[in-house]
Write a protein that holds these residues in place. Sequence first.
Motif, PDB file in Angstrom:
ATOM      1  N   GLU A  38       3.645   5.755  -5.665  1.00  0.00           N
ATOM      2  CA  GLU A  38       3.485   5.800  -7.122  1.00  0.00           C
ATOM      3  C   GLU A  38       2.448   6.831  -7.540  1.00  0.00           C
ATOM      4  O   GLU A  38       2.590   7.485  -8.569  1.00  0.00           O
ATOM      5  CB  GLU A  38       3.074   4.431  -7.656  1.00  0.00           C
ATOM      6  N   LYS A  39       1.393   6.965  -6.757  1.00  0.00           N
ATOM      7  CA  LYS A  39       0.325   7.918  -7.066  1.00  0.00           C
ATOM      8  C   LYS A  39       0.652   9.338  -6.614  1.00  0.00           C
ATOM      9  O   LYS A  39      -0.085  10.266  -6.896  1.00  0.00           O
ATOM     10  CB  LYS A  39      -0.995   7.479  -6.422  1.00  0.00           C
TER      11      LYS A  39
ATOM     12  N   GLU B  80       3.836   1.552  -1.245  1.00  0.00           N
ATOM     13  CA  GLU B  80       4.406   1.688  -2.587  1.00  0.00           C
ATOM     14  C   GLU B  80       3.373   2.274  -3.548  1.00  0.00           C
ATOM     15  O   GLU B  80       3.683   3.155  -4.352  1.00  0.00           O
ATOM     16  CB  GLU B  80       4.886   0.327  -3.084  1.00  0.00           C
ATOM     17  N   PHE B  81       2.134   1.800  -3.453  1.00  0.00           N
ATOM     18  CA  PHE B  81       1.053   2.328  -4.281  1.00  0.00           C
ATOM     19  C   PHE B  81       0.863   3.823  -4.028  1.00  0.00           C
ATOM     20  O   PHE B  81       0.745   4.611  -4.961  1.00  0.00           O
ATOM     21  CB  PHE B  81      -0.243   1.559  -3.998  1.00  0.00           C
ATOM     22  N   TYR B  82       0.829   4.221  -2.745  1.00  0.00           N
ATOM     23  CA  TYR B  82       0.678   5.634  -2.388  1.00  0.00           C
ATOM     24  C   TYR B  82       1.803   6.454  -2.998  1.00  0.00           C
ATOM     25  O   TYR B  82       1.585   7.542  -3.531  1.00  0.00           O
ATOM     26  CB  TYR B  82       0.669   5.812  -0.868  1.00  0.00           C
TER      27      TYR B  82
ATOM     28  N   GLU C 166       0.833  -1.202   0.000  1.00  0.00           N
ATOM     29  CA  GLU C 166       0.000   0.000   0.000  1.00  0.00           C
ATOM     30  C   GLU C 166       0.867   1.251   0.000  1.00  0.00           C
ATOM     31  O   GLU C 166       0.567   2.230  -0.684  1.00  0.00           O
ATOM     32  CB  GLU C 166      -0.933  -0.004   1.213  1.00  0.00           C
TER      33      GLU C 166
END
Length: 89
Positions: free
Chosen positions: A28-29, A24-26, A22
């Motif tokens: 990336e965004k 990493e996703f944050y 999560e």
Amino acid sequence: MYEDKTLICKDCGNEFVFTAGEQEFYAEKGFENEPQRCKDCRVARKNAIKQSREMHEVVCADCGAVTQVPFKPKGDRPVYCSNCFENHR
């Protein structure tokens, strides 16, 4: 690079895990803030917002079906049902 973090939900006070995936996703965004609510509280808040939304009944400009939209149409542009809207995208 990222490690799981235990955070405290600001609504219910329970602990929840902000996983490495999560995080990493944050990143990336481009999100800079960590989540403040656990998954259950996020879902409950989202549902409460949806239920409080005022809906307006309209007739689809393409198929003529009666549908509801979350905005008041001005009349200067066509309004479509969800199926026809997807076809116009």
